[in-house]
Design an enzyme around this catalytic site. Structure first.
Site, PDB file in Angstrom:
ATOM      1  N   GLU A  63      -6.988  -0.037  14.330  1.00 24.51           N
ATOM      2  CA  GLU A  63      -7.615  -1.038  13.474  1.00 24.51           C
ATOM      3  C   GLU A  63      -6.649  -2.187  13.152  1.00 24.51           C
ATOM      4  O   GLU A  63      -5.535  -1.966  12.688  1.00 24.51           O
ATOM      5  CB  GLU A  63      -8.068  -0.368  12.173  1.00 24.51           C
ATOM      6  CG  GLU A  63      -8.765  -1.323  11.227  1.00 24.51           C
ATOM      7  CD  GLU A  63      -9.117  -0.673   9.893  1.00 24.51           C
ATOM      8  OE1 GLU A  63      -9.346   0.551   9.869  1.00 24.51           O
ATOM      9  OE2 GLU A  63      -9.151  -1.394   8.887  1.00 24.51           O
ATOM     10  N   ARG A  75       1.491  -5.255  12.088  1.00 23.86           N
ATOM     11  CA  ARG A  75       0.718  -4.440  13.023  1.00 23.86           C
ATOM     12  C   ARG A  75       0.273  -5.256  14.244  1.00 23.86           C
ATOM     13  O   ARG A  75       0.337  -4.787  15.392  1.00 23.86           O
ATOM     14  CB  ARG A  75      -0.495  -3.816  12.339  1.00 23.86           C
ATOM     15  CG  ARG A  75      -1.193  -2.791  13.221  1.00 23.86           C
ATOM     16  CD  ARG A  75      -2.379  -2.137  12.550  1.00 23.86           C
ATOM     17  NE  ARG A  75      -1.978  -1.073  11.622  1.00 23.86           N
ATOM     18  CZ  ARG A  75      -2.843  -0.251  11.041  1.00 23.86           C
ATOM     19  NH1 ARG A  75      -4.143  -0.374  11.289  1.00 23.86           N
ATOM     20  NH2 ARG A  75      -2.423   0.686  10.210  1.00 23.86           N
ATOM     21  N   SER A 106     -10.786  -5.886   9.389  1.00 21.24           N
ATOM     22  CA  SER A 106     -11.897  -5.225   8.724  1.00 21.24           C
ATOM     23  C   SER A 106     -12.732  -6.269   8.006  1.00 21.24           C
ATOM     24  O   SER A 106     -12.230  -7.000   7.159  1.00 21.24           O
ATOM     25  CB  SER A 106     -11.368  -4.185   7.742  1.00 21.24           C
ATOM     26  OG  SER A 106     -12.447  -3.434   7.232  1.00 21.24           O
ATOM     27  N   ARG A 146       2.035   1.364  10.325  1.00 20.79           N
ATOM     28  CA  ARG A 146       1.563   1.697   8.980  1.00 20.79           C
ATOM     29  C   ARG A 146       2.752   1.593   8.038  1.00 20.79           C
ATOM     30  O   ARG A 146       3.610   2.478   8.008  1.00 20.79           O
ATOM     31  CB  ARG A 146       0.984   3.120   8.964  1.00 20.79           C
ATOM     32  CG  ARG A 146       0.271   3.492   7.671  1.00 20.79           C
ATOM     33  CD  ARG A 146      -0.148   4.954   7.666  1.00 20.79           C
ATOM     34  NE  ARG A 146      -1.136   5.258   8.690  1.00 20.79           N
ATOM     35  CZ  ARG A 146      -2.452   5.125   8.522  1.00 20.79           C
ATOM     36  NH1 ARG A 146      -2.924   4.711   7.383  1.00 20.79           N
ATOM     37  NH2 ARG A 146      -3.272   5.439   9.497  1.00 20.79           N
ATOM     38  N   ARG A 149       0.838  -1.202   0.000  1.00 19.65           N
ATOM     39  CA  ARG A 149       0.000   0.000   0.000  1.00 19.65           C
ATOM     40  C   ARG A 149       0.870   1.248   0.000  1.00 19.65           C
ATOM     41  O   ARG A 149       1.838   1.333   0.755  1.00 19.65           O
ATOM     42  CB  ARG A 149      -0.925  -0.004   1.218  1.00 19.65           C
ATOM     43  CG  ARG A 149      -1.821  -1.236   1.190  1.00 19.65           C
ATOM     44  CD  ARG A 149      -2.874  -1.236   2.249  1.00 19.65           C
ATOM     45  NE  ARG A 149      -3.628  -2.481   2.138  1.00 19.65           N
ATOM     46  CZ  ARG A 149      -4.635  -2.841   2.917  1.00 19.65           C
ATOM     47  NH1 ARG A 149      -5.036  -2.031   3.875  1.00 19.65           N
ATOM     48  NH2 ARG A 149      -5.257  -3.978   2.731  1.00 19.65           N
TER      49      ARG A 149
END
Length: 420
Positions: A347, A388, A350, A273, A258
RNA sequence: GGUGGAGUCGCCUAGUGGCCGAGGGCGCACGCCUCGAAAGCGUGUGAGGGGGCAACCCCUCCGUGGGUUCAAAUCCCACCUCCACCGCCA
């Protein structure tokens, strides 16, 4: 993608979705274009029917008659060509707009423009208490020699990292544990390509809107997928499955890439991140029945929660707001895991139900026992995403002497060790 | 990277410019036959879009996209995928 007929019959529902999700789309323009397109399609069809009969006459004619026929049809051909071009234009524009048509969000979704409208629906577990000042995961990892940041950045630039030693083993343990849990639940592990073509990115709905977020490799017309979902949907794209094959349950594993283009200077430190990470993804493809996909949604969510409770992590489950859930989604629940040194949840999972929005884009269908063809429903949820999740484990389970207690479920994968 | 071959309606396959707007076989479905089944016989059997109240009708699709032609599965170009051999390589 939506069914054009659905848009025609329920323009207000689509307009509501456009508003609720904050999509930049003029539904009336789409409808007008659709009508225009059908009119042109009809005219082209008629003209081509005539054109075909002409070619048949021509085949039987002698040379003199052929010359006449040619002359007679010059003007007709010109008109047909003109019609074809107009049809190509409207249908190209229509396709563009169709790609922006949002899935209709479920009625229970909080209404709001972004994640600030999300609602916490439950909180599970308790915050860990420390009788010493806990280190953040970056500091702890560096102190223990479990991660390289400065050196990795020399190699790969900002947000780069290298996991080292026990952190690598911990990552593998987390993934193995998740994969085993999913296998018990009849999910088939699939290690998928992360290097993908454009079509599956459009098919999943990552394109055209999220194009900025994806790494592109122009020399090869390829892209680096941000999630295994891209390839998992792509696997059956264009197929007509037999209803007996459903539900298809995959545990997708792949590296994920990403660009984090909208997050400049956010979370630049540590493992939270990053541009490249590893994920085990839950994916379900089932029949086109809202009750059935709702059951799967609950199951995918429950599995993710089971993973976090197994690991002993404190988390909250969030009902995502209409403006946060993304173009194609019917329902989305995020799970946020507790990070002690941030003093908040972040987070880590998801869970999404897309109904048939994604299947329509990817042309993913099945045949029921009556022989009728339907678009499938697709769902996906994170199982584990590292590093993460590793950061959460480090922070939550650290000891005063800078060791990390290994969650019991991971010990079998770490040679029985209970401390790192 | 090089050379050669190939991609047709679920599967196999016919097909080299108009009789292929796609033939055959297998599979599948239904029917006949049978006490029942098998075999045999017969019929049917793709997807998408559009028109019509309807029975029906029309258009598109032979890997994808262009092109040549009155006409393309068939000829030309590019790309994708697969196979074989050579080269390179974890």
């Amino acid at each position: 993608m939506l069914d054009k007929r659905f848009i025609r019959d329920n323009p207000d529902a689509v307009k509501d979705a456009v508003r609720l999700k904050g999509v930049d789309l003029d539904v009336d323009e789409l409808l007008a274009l659709d009508q225009e397109n059908r009119k042109l399609q009809f005219e082209v069809d008629e003209a081509q029917a005539r054109r075909k009969s002409f070619a048949k006459q021509f085949a039987k004619a002698d040379e003199a008659r052929r010359a006449e026929l040619r002359a007679e049809h010059v003007e007709f051909d010109r008109q047909l060509q003109d019609l074809r071009e107009r049809l190509a234009q409207t249908s190209a524009r229509l396709s563009e707009l169709m790609l922006l048509a949002p899935g209709i969000p479920w009625e229970g979704a909080p209404v709001g423009p972004d994640e600030s409208a999300n609602v916490v629906i439950r909180t599970v577990g308790t915050r860990p208490e420390f009788d010493f000042p806990p280190l953040d995961h970056t500091e702890l990892a560096e102190k223990r020699g479990w991660a390289e940041f400065a050196r990795a950045r020399r190699v790969a630039g900002e947000r780069a990292y290298a996991l080292v030693g026990d952190m690598v083993m911990l990552e593998r343990a987390v993934h193995s544990y998740a994969l085993d849990l999913l296998r018990e639940r009849d999910f088939t592990p699939v290690a998928v390509p992360a290097l993908v073509k454009e079509a599956p990115l459009v098919g999943t709905g990552m394109f055209p809107k999220g194009r900025d977020e994806i790494y592109e490799i122009p020399a090869d017309d390829a892209f680096l997928a941000g999630t295994a979902e891209v390839a998992l949907v792509g696997l059956h794209s264009g197929e007509i499955l037999d209803a007996g094959q459903l539900p298809i349950r995959y545990a997708g594993i792949s590296p994920c890439f990403r660009r984090e283009i909208g997050s400049a200077s956010r979370d630049v430190r540590g493992l939270l991140r990053v541009h490249q990470f590893e994920k085990v993804e839950q994916f379900v493809l089932c029949v086109n029945d809202p009750a059935e996909s709702a059951r799967w949604h609950a199951e995918l969510l429950a599995t993710a929660e089971r993973i976090l409770t197994d690991l002993g992590l404190h988390y909250e489950v969030v009902e995502c707001a209409t403006g946060d859930m993304g173009l194609g989604k019917f329902r989305m629940n995020d799970i946020n895991t507790w990070f002690p040194t941030l003093d908040r949840f972040r987070e880590t999972h998801s869970c999404s139900t897309l109904h048939d929005w994604q299947a329509r884009r990817a042309n993913l269908r099945y045949r029921d026992s009556g022989g009728n063809i339907h678009f499938a429903h697709t769902l996906n949820n994170t199982a584990v995403a590292t590093p993460r999740l590793l950061a959460a484990i480090l922070e939550n389970f650290q000891t005063a002497d800078q060791q990390v207690r290994v969650p019991e479920v991971l010990r079998p994968y770490l040679g029985g060790r209970d401390l790192l």
